[in-house]
Design a protein around this motif. Structure first.
Motif, short mmCIF file in Angstrom:
data_model
loop_
_atom_site.label_atom_id
_atom_site.label_comp_id
_atom_site.label_asym_id
_atom_site.label_seq_id
_atom_site.Cartn_x
_atom_site.Cartn_y
_atom_site.Cartn_z
N ASP A 165 0.73 -0.84 0.15
CA ASP A 165 -0.37 -0.39 -0.27
C ASP A 165 0.86 1.10 0.41
O ASP A 165 0.83 2.50 -1.18
CB ASP A 165 -1.18 -0.12 1.21
N ALA A 166 1.72 1.15 0.69
CA ALA A 166 3.20 2.06 1.33
C ALA A 166 3.55 2.62 -0.35
O ALA A 166 3.95 3.47 -0.92
CB ALA A 166 3.88 2.64 1.98
N ASP A 167 4.05 1.17 -1.19
CA ASP A 167 3.97 1.34 -2.51
C ASP A 167 3.19 2.28 -3.94
O ASP A 167 3.73 3.25 -4.25
CB ASP A 167 4.84 0.23 -3.13
N LEU A 168 2.08 1.55 -3.76
CA LEU A 168 0.84 2.81 -4.15
C LEU A 168 1.09 3.74 -4.59
O LEU A 168 1.07 4.94 -5.21
CB LEU A 168 -0.47 1.70 -4.11
N VAL A 169 0.97 4.35 -2.79
CA VAL A 169 1.09 5.26 -2.41
C VAL A 169 2.11 6.79 -3.27
O VAL A 169 1.50 7.89 -3.53
CB VAL A 169 0.85 6.02 -1.16
N ALA A 170 3.12 5.88 -2.41
CA ALA A 170 4.01 6.53 -3.01
C ALA A 170 4.68 6.98 -4.83
O ALA A 170 4.81 7.72 -5.38
CB ALA A 170 5.31 6.00 -3.12
N ASP A 171 4.21 5.76 -5.21
CA ASP A 171 3.80 5.77 -6.89
C ASP A 171 2.68 6.41 -7.45
O ASP A 171 3.20 7.46 -8.65
CB ASP A 171 4.00 4.06 -7.37
N ALA A 172 2.18 6.04 -6.94
CA ALA A 172 0.35 7.39 -7.61
C ALA A 172 1.04 9.01 -7.17
O ALA A 172 1.02 9.91 -7.84
CB ALA A 172 -0.95 7.62 -6.57
N VAL A 173 1.69 9.38 -5.70
CA VAL A 173 2.57 10.69 -5.87
C VAL A 173 3.49 10.54 -6.55
O VAL A 173 3.50 12.09 -6.77
CB VAL A 173 3.05 11.26 -4.43
N HIS A 174 4.45 10.23 -7.06
CA HIS A 174 5.56 10.27 -7.69
C HIS A 174 5.13 10.20 -9.36
O HIS A 174 5.57 11.53 -10.14
CB HIS A 174 6.54 9.08 -7.46
N ASP A 175 4.12 10.06 -9.67
CA ASP A 175 3.36 9.87 -11.16
C ASP A 175 2.49 11.67 -11.32
O ASP A 175 2.52 12.02 -12.23
CB ASP A 175 2.72 9.04 -11.31
N ARG A 176 2.10 11.96 -9.55
CA ARG A 176 2.09 13.33 -10.23
C ARG A 176 3.08 14.61 -10.25
O ARG A 176 2.70 15.79 -9.87
CB ARG A 176 1.11 13.59 -9.07
N GLY A 177 3.96 14.06 -10.28
CA GLY A 177 5.29 15.34 -10.07
C GLY A 177 5.47 15.65 -8.08
O GLY A 177 6.06 16.73 -8.17
N LEU A 178 4.81 14.67 -7.90
CA LEU A 178 4.81 15.33 -5.86
C LEU A 178 5.63 14.77 -5.26
O LEU A 178 6.44 13.76 -5.58
CB LEU A 178 2.94 15.56 -5.32
#
Length: 60
Positions: free
Chosen positions: A5-18
């Motif tokens: 779940d932490a990977d999913l959150v980190a990936d989603a944030v990264h994909d948005r440039g955040l």
């Protein structure tokens, strides 16, 4: 599952440039607990590992 779940959150944030530094740190701590063999244990064992590592330093 918490690390996944932490990977999913980190990936989603990264994909948005955040960047969420705390999310990356949590993911790293969960991955470390997983490598230490805590992945099959309940969350209290994972937290105990994280606290032990924080007070004693990384186990090598």
């Amino acid at each position: 599952m918490a690390r996944k779940d932490a990977d999913l959150v980190a990936d989603a944030v990264h994909d948005r440039g955040l960047s969420l530094g705390l999310t990356a740190e949590v993911r790293d701590q969960l991955a470390d607990a997983e490598r230490a063999g805590r992945d099959g244990q309940d969350y209290s064992a994972v937290v105990a590992h994280i606290l032990h590592t924080a007070t004693k330093g990384p186990q090598r």
